[in-house]
Structure formats: C-alpha cells, structure tokens
Scaffold this active site. Sequence first.
Site, PDB file in Angstrom:
ATOM      1  N   ASP A  13      -0.936 -74.313 -81.167  1.00 15.26           N
ATOM      2  CA  ASP A  13      -1.126 -75.051 -82.574  1.00 15.26           C
ATOM      3  C   ASP A  13      -0.822 -76.413 -82.450  1.00 15.26           C
ATOM      4  OD1 ASP A  13      -0.767 -72.335 -84.096  1.00 15.26           O
ATOM      5  OD2 ASP A  13       1.448 -72.314 -82.870  1.00 15.26           O
ATOM      6  N   LYS A  16      -5.823 -78.459 -81.666  1.00 17.69           N
ATOM      7  CA  LYS A  16      -7.185 -78.616 -80.856  1.00 17.69           C
ATOM      8  C   LYS A  16      -8.310 -78.290 -81.572  1.00 17.69           C
ATOM      9  CE  LYS A  16      -5.473 -74.956 -78.407  1.00 17.69           C
ATOM     10  NZ  LYS A  16      -4.242 -74.795 -79.192  1.00 17.69           N
ATOM     11  N   GLY A  40      -6.022 -69.348 -84.212  1.00 11.52           N
ATOM     12  CA  GLY A  40      -6.331 -69.769 -85.405  1.00 11.52           C
ATOM     13  C   GLY A  40      -6.408 -71.119 -85.339  1.00 11.52           C
ATOM     14  N   HIS A  41      -7.943 -71.796 -85.338  1.00 14.50           N
ATOM     15  CA  HIS A  41      -8.139 -72.996 -85.192  1.00 14.50           C
ATOM     16  C   HIS A  41      -8.546 -73.521 -86.909  1.00 14.50           C
ATOM     17  CE1 HIS A  41      -8.903 -73.225 -80.657  1.00 14.50           C
ATOM     18  NE2 HIS A  41      -7.564 -72.905 -81.025  1.00 14.50           N
ATOM     19  N   GLN A 220      -4.561 -71.035 -77.676  1.00 11.31           N
ATOM     20  CA  GLN A 220      -3.252 -70.946 -77.277  1.00 11.31           C
ATOM     21  C   GLN A 220      -2.961 -72.444 -76.685  1.00 11.31           C
ATOM     22  OE1 GLN A 220      -4.945 -67.592 -76.311  1.00 11.31           O
ATOM     23  NE2 GLN A 220      -4.589 -67.411 -78.455  1.00 11.31           N
TER      24      GLN A 220
END
Length: 424
Positions: A13, A16, A40-41, A220
């Site tokens: 988180d 990225k 989740g990006h 991650q």
Amino acid sequence: MSTIVVVGAQWGDEGKGKVVDCLSERADMVVRFNGGANAGHTIIVGDEEYVLHLVPSGVVRPRSACVIGNGCVVDADLLLTEIEELSARGIDLAERLFVSGFAHIVLPHHKAADGALEDDAAAPIGTTRRGIGPTYSDKYARYGVRMEDLLDAGDLRRKLEVAYAYRERWTGSGAYPPLDEVYEHLRSLGPKLAPYIVDTSLLINDYVARRKQVLLEGAQGTLLDVDFGTYPYVTSSNPVAAFAAIGAGLGLGRIDRCLGVVKAYLTRVGEGPFPTELNNDIGGYLQDTGHEFGRTTGRPRRCGWLDMVPLRLAARVNGFDGLVVSKMDVLDDLDEIPVCRAYRLRGKEYTEMPLPVALLDEAEPVYETLPGWKTDTSGITSWDDLPPQARDYLNYISAGCGVPVTAISVGQRRDQIIWIKWGI
C-alpha cells in the site's frame, strides 16, 4: 529508462500503482511479476479512478504492453472481469495484454481452504481470503493448474482431477464446488482467455533485447515477503526485486535498476507486529487524511510513524537505486514528526531487524523527532520549493537507509509528483 523494477519497501500500500503509472508514460511494457488478486493498485487519471487487481498499472497508458508474468497466480474469472470492465471504459487490451501460460490458476478450493484456515487458526494471518496462499502451496507441491491448461480441454480435465485428489486428502470432499462444475466453467473461459495466453518470458526478453523500455511491477511489499518479511504474517510470494527476474523469466543481467516506494509514514493491513503503530488520535488522523482503507478488502489500515529499522532491511535485500516517498502531503499539518531510528529490546538497542522476528512484539521504538513543515505541499512541483523542514525529513530518510530520494508524491494525481531524477 531501460529495465526497472518497482517494489514496495514496507507492508504494501505504498503507492506503487501511481509510480508505475507515471513511469509507464515512457515504458513500452509493464510486467506484474508476483502475487495475485490480493493486490490492489489505484490510479487516478483526471476525474477517473482505476482500481486494478491483476492487470498491470501501465494499462491506462495506450503505448504500453501489459504482462502478467509466470510468478503471479491468476483468478481467471476476475481477470476476465477486469478485461471487460476496462474495455467498457474504452481501454482495449487486444494484442496489448499477455498472460504467462506458466502462471497458476486460483481455483475455488483454494479460496475455500484460505477462508477455512483463517477461520480455524488460533492466530489468523489476516489474509485477503482470495486463495493466494493455497494456490502457491499447490504450485510448489506440483499439484497446480496453470493458465496453459485452459488451452487444452483434455489436459485441463486431467490436471483438475489430480488437483482435486490432492486437496481432498487434506480437506475432504464437499467443501467446494464439485470437479465437474469447475471443469465446465473453466472450459468455458478457455476460448475467452486463450488470445492472451503466451510464453511471456520469450516476449519480455525480446523487448529487452531490442532495448525497449520495460517496467517490472511488484505487488505487496518487502515486509510481506515470505522469506524476509514479518513471518508468518506475510504474503505467499516474494515481492522483493530479485524475484522480478524469476517471476518474469528474465536473466539477472537484464535488470538495470530498482526503485523502492516508501510511504512517508507506515501502514499495514491484517495481523502481525507493528512497533510504531499509533492507537490514538494521531493514528486516526493518518488513517482519515491518508484514506487508509484497503482497495482489495475495504479493511482499515493500521497506521504509525515511519520506521527506519525495516526500511534498512528493505534497502539491503532489494538493492534500491532510489526511493519514491509517497503521501508526504498527509503530514502537512503536523507540528512534529517522530521517526523510529532503532528498537530497544531486552536491554539492547537494535538498528537492524532483530532475530527472531517474533521479538518485534516486544520492541520499544526509539524515536527521533523532526519538526513539521506546516505547509500545503500538494501543489509543489520542485525540490527547491519544498519547505526546508520537508527537505530535512526526506534527507533524514535517505541518510537512514543509504538510498537517495528519486521522487516525492504529494497527492493522488499524476501531476502531484516531484521527480528529482526521472526514472533513475
């Protein structure tokens, strides 16, 4: 830009997705090399927000080919959903998205096992229950089903029979959909996904050989690495830079640079040690101001001060060439900002991660307090225009882990990033 790896330096988180999106303006290819739909990006383009779980963050740049590498695990249904949703928003992935035939498929029994393990555990890990761990487990036990198996109905049936027989030894039958049902469903997905399934290693190496600009995107973060993270409260893959070569099928000499993304404070989702966690009003302030809620799970993120001890570990095991410090603007209103420089533990001071890692539960942070800058940084576009106290904070981070700061993110938008050295 050459071939660059972008990885998280904390518990994920870190931001990225935005960094990859900005760098992919110049990239010919963006490659996801680990993890699955537990990532989740988020990318903000004008008033549009894109939340991606499997498709690489370069997808919103029309010039970039997008690759899901062999080091990933793929939820076939979710992948197809993402493709269809992106298509509905005007992003056509035909001949732009490539999925490794060697990537393993997340099956319904993996998700069932993931949930059961969390429910039954005396000390739950706090997984996303997306089946990621059991899928990797079956991969290494050699009972997995791969994306290439979708190309041949006979192979798919045989692989599923073996996979089911293996799982039923441990969980019994009836805990998940029957084999015939899963087989028929995956067989129906095969023709839809077949155009995307290729030997991605061959493709990536061809791009590198032709001196194309390739960006390798980790999911991650380093502190969730199955080897170097806060085990057992980790993910089931290696989010560190060296795994980019394995997860993409590249030789080590083909990777030129590594960029680490670090949040200006610290967060984590799920269980596990967190020495600088703030269970007070400041922690709540960071959570609210930083919008710290998981994009995959919706869970609130635990928040705390920046911790240099694990950041040194991340710098060492990844070999960062530069850092992007994200969410600097979240700290704009604070009078002072403590940073953990070491741990005090059983009468000894540690500046590196102690062994065993379980001792982190007892670690007392040793803080150095820096002055806040009390200035809105969200519109600043150059290093020289940052308040002196903000520059001091960034220099402290750089000196503390021995890595130069390459860029600073001061908001969610693409233009809210200060590049000191573009693309390192």
